[in-house]
Design an enzyme around this catalytic site. Structure first.
Site, PDB file in Angstrom:
ATOM      1  N   ARG A 108      61.906 192.637  38.512  1.00 45.62           N
ATOM      2  CA  ARG A 108      60.976 191.565  38.897  1.00 45.62           C
ATOM      3  C   ARG A 108      61.489 190.790  40.105  1.00 45.62           C
ATOM      4  O   ARG A 108      60.714 190.347  40.947  1.00 45.62           O
ATOM      5  CB  ARG A 108      60.710 190.609  37.739  1.00 45.62           C
ATOM      6  CG  ARG A 108      59.888 191.201  36.642  1.00 45.62           C
ATOM      7  CD  ARG A 108      58.463 191.545  37.115  1.00 45.62           C
ATOM      8  NE  ARG A 108      57.765 192.296  36.107  1.00 45.62           N
ATOM      9  CZ  ARG A 108      57.411 193.573  36.220  1.00 45.62           C
ATOM     10  NH1 ARG A 108      57.690 194.243  37.305  1.00 45.62           N
ATOM     11  NH2 ARG A 108      56.772 194.171  35.258  1.00 45.62           N
ATOM     12  N   GLU A 111      60.634 192.835  42.967  1.00 40.62           N
ATOM     13  CA  GLU A 111      59.196 192.708  43.185  1.00 40.62           C
ATOM     14  C   GLU A 111      58.859 191.371  43.861  1.00 40.62           C
ATOM     15  O   GLU A 111      58.063 191.333  44.800  1.00 40.62           O
ATOM     16  CB  GLU A 111      58.467 192.809  41.842  1.00 40.62           C
ATOM     17  CG  GLU A 111      56.962 192.750  41.963  1.00 40.62           C
ATOM     18  CD  GLU A 111      56.281 192.862  40.607  1.00 40.62           C
ATOM     19  OE1 GLU A 111      55.167 193.387  40.582  1.00 40.62           O
ATOM     20  OE2 GLU A 111      56.855 192.404  39.586  1.00 40.62           O
ATOM     21  N   SER A 134      72.894 181.358  53.196  1.00 37.38           N
ATOM     22  CA  SER A 134      74.180 181.894  52.757  1.00 37.38           C
ATOM     23  C   SER A 134      74.130 182.283  51.283  1.00 37.38           C
ATOM     24  O   SER A 134      73.541 181.583  50.462  1.00 37.38           O
ATOM     25  CB  SER A 134      75.274 180.842  52.958  1.00 37.38           C
ATOM     26  OG  SER A 134      76.504 181.315  52.448  1.00 37.38           O
TER      27      SER A 134
END
Length: 167
Positions: A108, A111, A134
């Site tokens: 996920r 995604e 960073s």
């Protein structure tokens, strides 16, 4: 096992160091056997749960004092010192990671990056200019947020902005 060695005080002969993978397996087994939560382990270390979990999974290092506290709370018997040392060794970050994880929760995040990555990049560049966030000077927090439709997972990332040099 790592090719790096340490001196064993008992016989002054080089001994192989515990690998990060072996350390993680021992930590997970002890955590389960003792019924400890990550919160309890990180409180014993005196550090954030995100960072301690990351170190226990082999992706970060703990300071000597925190490593000793984690190893002690896990009660690892004759492997305590090995785990304590392994928690302090610099990791090879992301070396064991799949290109795209098959784990549904981890996937996920891939995604989200696929769908919202360009949007996040545009918004960061609009707010800060051309640069990156960073992952070294970085904080991460995972929290449960109550919601009438079902509890929600809130992931907060905070990284220092690093502008690109122009020459």
């Amino acid at each position: 096992m790592s090719n790096v060695t340490s001196l064993n005080a008992a016989d002054a002969a080089p001994a192989p160091l515990m690998s990060k993978l072996e350390m993680t397996e021992l930590v997970m087994a002890a955590k389960f056997a003792k019924g400890l939560s990550w919160k309890e382990i990180s409180e014993a270390a005196g550090m954030s749960d995100v960072f301690v979990v990351s170190a226990c999974l082999g992706q970060n290092t703990l300071p000597k004092e925190a490593a000793a506290k984690v190893a002690a709370v896990l009660g690892l018997g004759n492997r305590t010192k090995d785990v304590e040392i392994a928690l302090q060794l610099p990791p090879k970050k992301g070396q064991g990671a799949e290109t795209v994880s098959k784990d549904p929760l981890i996937y996920r995040f891939f995604e989200i990056t696929y769908v919202y990555g360009d949007t996040i990049k545009e918004l960061i560049h609009e707010e800060f200019g051309d640069g990156i966030m960073s992952a070294i000077d970085f904080d991460l927090k995972v929290e449960r947020v109550a919601n009438p439709k079902g509890d929600r997972v809130q992931v907060t990332m905070s990284g220092k902005f690093l502008p690109y040099n122009q020459w």
